[in-house]
Design a protein around this motif. Structure first.
Motif, PDB file in Angstrom:
ATOM      1  N   ALA A   1      10.847  -7.829 -74.360  1.00 32.72           N
ATOM      2  CA  ALA A   1      11.088  -6.428 -74.713  1.00 32.72           C
ATOM      3  C   ALA A   1      11.674  -5.690 -73.508  1.00 32.72           C
ATOM      4  O   ALA A   1      11.216  -5.849 -72.383  1.00 32.72           O
ATOM      5  CB  ALA A   1       9.790  -5.768 -75.159  1.00 32.72           C
ATOM      6  N   TYR A   2      12.674  -4.879 -73.760  1.00 33.12           N
ATOM      7  CA  TYR A   2      13.320  -4.136 -72.675  1.00 33.12           C
ATOM      8  C   TYR A   2      12.397  -3.035 -72.184  1.00 33.12           C
ATOM      9  O   TYR A   2      11.785  -2.315 -72.969  1.00 33.12           O
ATOM     10  CB  TYR A   2      14.628  -3.520 -73.162  1.00 33.12           C
ATOM     11  N   GLN A   3      12.263  -2.937 -70.903  1.00 31.77           N
ATOM     12  CA  GLN A   3      11.486  -1.864 -70.296  1.00 31.77           C
ATOM     13  C   GLN A   3      12.409  -1.053 -69.401  1.00 31.77           C
ATOM     14  O   GLN A   3      13.019  -1.599 -68.484  1.00 31.77           O
ATOM     15  CB  GLN A   3      10.327  -2.421 -69.469  1.00 31.77           C
ATOM     16  N   PRO A   4      12.526   0.244 -69.648  1.00 34.98           N
ATOM     17  CA  PRO A   4      13.382   1.064 -68.786  1.00 34.98           C
ATOM     18  C   PRO A   4      12.823   1.119 -67.377  1.00 34.98           C
ATOM     19  O   PRO A   4      11.616   0.930 -67.173  1.00 34.98           O
ATOM     20  CB  PRO A   4      13.338   2.439 -69.469  1.00 34.98           C
ATOM     21  N   PRO A   5      13.659   1.350 -66.378  1.00 34.90           N
ATOM     22  CA  PRO A   5      13.168   1.359 -64.995  1.00 34.90           C
ATOM     23  C   PRO A   5      12.153   2.453 -64.715  1.00 34.90           C
ATOM     24  O   PRO A   5      11.332   2.317 -63.834  1.00 34.90           O
ATOM     25  CB  PRO A   5      14.439   1.550 -64.170  1.00 34.90           C
ATOM     26  N   ILE A   6      12.216   3.574 -65.457  1.00 32.05           N
ATOM     27  CA  ILE A   6      11.245   4.659 -65.298  1.00 32.05           C
ATOM     28  C   ILE A   6      10.735   5.043 -66.678  1.00 32.05           C
ATOM     29  O   ILE A   6      11.520   5.365 -67.572  1.00 32.05           O
ATOM     30  CB  ILE A   6      11.875   5.884 -64.611  1.00 32.05           C
ATOM     31  N   ARG A   7       9.413   4.990 -66.866  1.00 33.87           N
ATOM     32  CA  ARG A   7       8.815   5.351 -68.145  1.00 33.87           C
ATOM     33  C   ARG A   7       7.820   6.480 -67.903  1.00 33.87           C
ATOM     34  O   ARG A   7       6.794   6.276 -67.246  1.00 33.87           O
ATOM     35  CB  ARG A   7       8.105   4.157 -68.789  1.00 33.87           C
ATOM     36  N   ARG A   8       8.125   7.647 -68.396  1.00 34.57           N
ATOM     37  CA  ARG A   8       7.242   8.791 -68.202  1.00 34.57           C
ATOM     38  C   ARG A   8       6.098   8.772 -69.200  1.00 34.57           C
ATOM     39  O   ARG A   8       6.248   8.342 -70.334  1.00 34.57           O
ATOM     40  CB  ARG A   8       8.020  10.100 -68.329  1.00 34.57           C
ATOM     41  N   THR A   9       4.930   9.259 -68.750  1.00 35.49           N
ATOM     42  CA  THR A   9       3.778   9.448 -69.621  1.00 35.49           C
ATOM     43  C   THR A   9       3.333  10.899 -69.490  1.00 35.49           C
ATOM     44  O   THR A   9       3.940  11.681 -68.749  1.00 35.49           O
ATOM     45  CB  THR A   9       2.628   8.500 -69.233  1.00 35.49           C
ATOM     46  N   ASN A  10       2.251  11.242 -70.188  1.00 34.38           N
ATOM     47  CA  ASN A  10       1.799  12.638 -70.134  1.00 34.38           C
ATOM     48  C   ASN A  10       1.067  12.978 -68.842  1.00 34.38           C
ATOM     49  O   ASN A  10       0.710  14.125 -68.606  1.00 34.38           O
ATOM     50  CB  ASN A  10       0.896  12.956 -71.341  1.00 34.38           C
ATOM     51  N   ASP A  11       0.817  11.970 -67.969  1.00 33.51           N
ATOM     52  CA  ASP A  11       0.149  12.260 -66.706  1.00 33.51           C
ATOM     53  C   ASP A  11       0.752  11.506 -65.527  1.00 33.51           C
ATOM     54  O   ASP A  11       0.136  11.374 -64.489  1.00 33.51           O
ATOM     55  CB  ASP A  11      -1.342  11.933 -66.802  1.00 33.51           C
ATOM     56  N   GLY A  12       1.987  11.027 -65.662  1.00 32.15           N
ATOM     57  CA  GLY A  12       2.628  10.314 -64.565  1.00 32.15           C
ATOM     58  C   GLY A  12       3.832   9.537 -65.041  1.00 32.15           C
ATOM     59  O   GLY A  12       4.438   9.864 -66.067  1.00 32.15           O
ATOM     60  N   PHE A  13       4.183   8.468 -64.324  1.00 30.26           N
ATOM     61  CA  PHE A  13       5.298   7.623 -64.754  1.00 30.26           C
ATOM     62  C   PHE A  13       5.147   6.224 -64.167  1.00 30.26           C
ATOM     63  O   PHE A  13       4.520   6.020 -63.135  1.00 30.26           O
ATOM     64  CB  PHE A  13       6.650   8.233 -64.361  1.00 30.26           C
ATOM     65  N   TRP A  14       5.747   5.259 -64.870  1.00 27.72           N
ATOM     66  CA  TRP A  14       5.766   3.867 -64.437  1.00 27.72           C
ATOM     67  C   TRP A  14       7.113   3.557 -63.805  1.00 27.72           C
ATOM     68  O   TRP A  14       8.153   4.010 -64.284  1.00 27.72           O
ATOM     69  CB  TRP A  14       5.539   2.924 -65.614  1.00 27.72           C
ATOM     70  N   ILE A  15       7.094   2.770 -62.731  1.00 27.23           N
ATOM     71  CA  ILE A  15       8.317   2.297 -62.089  1.00 27.23           C
ATOM     72  C   ILE A  15       8.417   0.802 -62.339  1.00 27.23           C
ATOM     73  O   ILE A  15       7.478   0.054 -62.069  1.00 27.23           O
ATOM     74  CB  ILE A  15       8.307   2.576 -60.576  1.00 27.23           C
ATOM     75  N   ASN A  16       9.526   0.364 -62.893  1.00 27.23           N
ATOM     76  CA  ASN A  16       9.743  -1.052 -63.163  1.00 27.23           C
ATOM     77  C   ASN A  16      11.108  -1.434 -62.592  1.00 27.23           C
ATOM     78  O   ASN A  16      12.058  -1.690 -63.305  1.00 27.23           O
ATOM     79  CB  ASN A  16       9.673  -1.324 -64.667  1.00 27.23           C
ATOM     80  N   GLY A  17      11.198  -1.430 -61.267  1.00 32.48           N
ATOM     81  CA  GLY A  17      12.477  -1.644 -60.599  1.00 32.48           C
ATOM     82  C   GLY A  17      12.816  -3.112 -60.412  1.00 32.48           C
ATOM     83  O   GLY A  17      11.966  -4.000 -60.511  1.00 32.48           O
ATOM     84  N   ASP A  18      14.066  -3.363 -60.110  1.00 33.61           N
ATOM     85  CA  ASP A  18      14.568  -4.722 -59.918  1.00 33.61           C
ATOM     86  C   ASP A  18      14.724  -5.000 -58.428  1.00 33.61           C
ATOM     87  O   ASP A  18      15.802  -5.351 -57.953  1.00 33.61           O
ATOM     88  CB  ASP A  18      15.903  -4.880 -60.660  1.00 33.61           C
ATOM     89  N   TYR A  19      13.631  -4.840 -57.662  1.00 33.41           N
ATOM     90  CA  TYR A  19      13.688  -5.103 -56.239  1.00 33.41           C
ATOM     91  C   TYR A  19      12.384  -5.754 -55.807  1.00 33.41           C
ATOM     92  O   TYR A  19      11.367  -5.689 -56.500  1.00 33.41           O
ATOM     93  CB  TYR A  19      13.931  -3.834 -55.420  1.00 33.41           C
ATOM     94  N   PRO A  20      12.381  -6.422 -54.660  1.00 38.63           N
ATOM     95  CA  PRO A  20      11.229  -7.239 -54.263  1.00 38.63           C
ATOM     96  C   PRO A  20       9.981  -6.394 -54.013  1.00 38.63           C
ATOM     97  O   PRO A  20      10.051  -5.224 -53.648  1.00 38.63           O
ATOM     98  CB  PRO A  20      11.706  -7.910 -52.964  1.00 38.63           C
TER      99      PRO A  20
END
Length: 485
Positions: A381-400
């Motif tokens: 499943a595709y996950q965007p690099p930044i996923r916002r939520t109601n209390d923060g955000f997730w970072i899913n970057g392509d770096y080490p």
């Protein structure tokens, strides 16, 4: 009319006053005790005759217009750990590249391993949590506000001193400095939050750790004040927040009720913590939306009966013109009749053709396709690099893992800038902001080409600027975060 009614009910005893204590459930068996502070007035600051008085303690009369609850103690490690368990929040000392200022055995020094988990001395769950910045403390308040349904903030400087004095006018709320943990008796460490005597209102306050207040530091304005709060950050040598109470690392005079201190809001020191203030009112719960009602039945006008059609001779064949003129509004048009008949004829033809194809296909089966051994693999499943939520955000970057990230985002109209080390889990790395952020931008390292978000900020990043005499190595040095000292 309503205020008058409430006043009459209050005078008659029908409306109950707020309870003298309050216990908030933090979940997981962890609670927080608060004490009711009644509205009233007091003299803020210290008289000129008070020993060790500082020049910024000019006295003024202050009125507190509303009751409020205040933490019976500083926020403890156990209470903070409950917040971390539920939100996975990472403090600025943990996310930064340089850590915080912990006790190295001789003084407060900055090291990467100094965080609230390891301030340089052992702590238990009933010790005050420390090594937190002003934004760290606010994040806890935001979480607890949503959890409790009450307004939760840090206290203002006036609310803190009013609660600390508890009606006293002496330098300390007790006989002397022994009511607090300070540099002279603490032994270079924190102690359980209730290990010194409480003040007359039952609040364990002053000493142990300095506590963040909402105000920006500035001299007191002249004249009386009601519910004062200093929101102008430009009235000091540099923008700094107020700290109150003194600490285990400061002298006894700093634990006086009127003593003031200040620090950069991003300071992260092992003698800095906080306590919360809570409203007496519970926020009204939003009622669930009612199910949609079916539309009301509307009465239609009576339908007049149509006149019967003219009888026709059974064996007489009508002409086209007769059929066209004989059609009525309730009869289908002639063109519709013709299409319907044509459609009815096509159905059996289509059935016959389908049967013919099935019969011929069975006699001449198509040769099987050669197998290539290829099997389509399920795509993740595709996950965007930044996923916002109601209390923060997730970072899913392509770096080490271990990459230095520079993060910028907006929360409640305020631009926030911070650095963290990328250590993702299965779903990426979560950044807790307390409410839904806007305009999130993440840059890996110093290269703007590594920006994984198209967001653009007009606010300049709060990172050290390069001097003209810096060499290339200086540009790669991690930023040095401020200390209160």
């Amino acid at each position: 009319m309503k205020p008058i009614l409430l006043l009459l009910l209050s005078l008659s005893g029908i409306v109950a006053a707020a309870e003298p204590t309050l216990k908030l459930d933090l979940g997981g068996g962890t609670t927080m005790d608060l004490v009711l502070v009644p509205a009233g007035q007091f003299t803020q600051g210290s008289p000129a005759s008070e020993n060790s008085r500082a020049g910024d303690e000019t006295q003024r009369n202050v009125r507190i217009s509303h009751d409020y609850y205040i933490g019976r103690t500083s926020v403890t490690r156990g209470q903070w750990e409950r917040f971390i368990a539920e939100t996975h929040y990472r403090t600025e000392a943990e996310n930064g590249t340089s850590g915080g200022y912990g006790w190295d055995g001789n003084t407060l020094s900055q090291r990467k391993d100094f965080t609230w988990k390891s301030p340089g001395f052992p702590q238990t769950a009933d010790h005050p949590v420390c090594l937190l910045t002003f934004p760290d403390a606010q994040a806890f308040c935001t979480w607890l506000e949503r959890k409790s349904g009450r307004k939760i903030t840090l206290p203002t400087e006036a609310q803190w001193e009013y609660a600390c004095r508890a009606g006293t006018t002496t330098a300390w709320h007790g006989p002397d400095a022994d009511i607090a943990w300070h540099k002279g008796n603490a032994g270079n460490t924190t102690h359980p939050v209730d290990s010194k005597p409480a003040n007359p209102w039952g609040i364990f306050i002053a000493g142990n750790v300095s506590e963040w207040c909402l105000d920006w530091y500035a001299p007191y304005p002249a004249g009386d004040a009601m519910d004062p709060r200093q929101d102008n950050q430009n009235l000091s040598d540099k923008p700094r927040r107020v700290l109150r109470g003194g600490s285990w690392n400061r002298g006894a005079s700093n634990t006086r009720s009127a003593a003031r201190y200040r620090a950069d809001p991003r300071s992260r020191n092992a003698d800095t913590g906080f306590r919360i203030l809570c409203s007496t009112e519970v926020a009204a719960a939003t009622p669930p939306p009612s199910p949609p009602k079916p539309p009301a039945a509307t009465e239609l006008p009576p339908v007049e009966a149509e006149a019967p059609a003219e009888p026709t001779t059974p064996d007489a064949t009508p002409t086209y013109d007769e059929l066209r003129h004989r059609s009525t509004p309730s009869s289908p048009p002639l063109i519709a009749v013709l299409f319907k008949g044509l459609f009815c004829l096509l159905i059996p033809v289509a059935v016959v053709i389908s049967l013919f194809k099935l019969i011929t296909r069975g006699r001449n089966p198509a040769p099987p396709m050669p197998s290539t051994g290829y099997r389509p693999q399920p795509q993740p499943a595709y996950q965007p690099p930044i996923r916002r939520t109601n209390d923060g955000f997730w970072i899913n970057g392509d770096y080490p893992e271990g990459t230095l990230l520079k993060i910028r985002y907006m929360v409640a109209g305020a631009a926030m800038v911070q650095e963290l080390i990328y250590r993702p889990g299965d779903d990426g790395q979560f950044v807790f902001t307390g409410s839904e952020p806007n305009s999130v931008s993440v840059i890996a390292g110093d290269d703007p080409q590594n920006d994984i978000s198209p967001a653009i900020f007009s606010t300049p990043p709060a990172f050290p600027h390069r001097r003209q005499d810096d060499d290339d190595d200086d540009r790669r040095r991690p930023p040095i975060f401020p200390s209160a000292y």
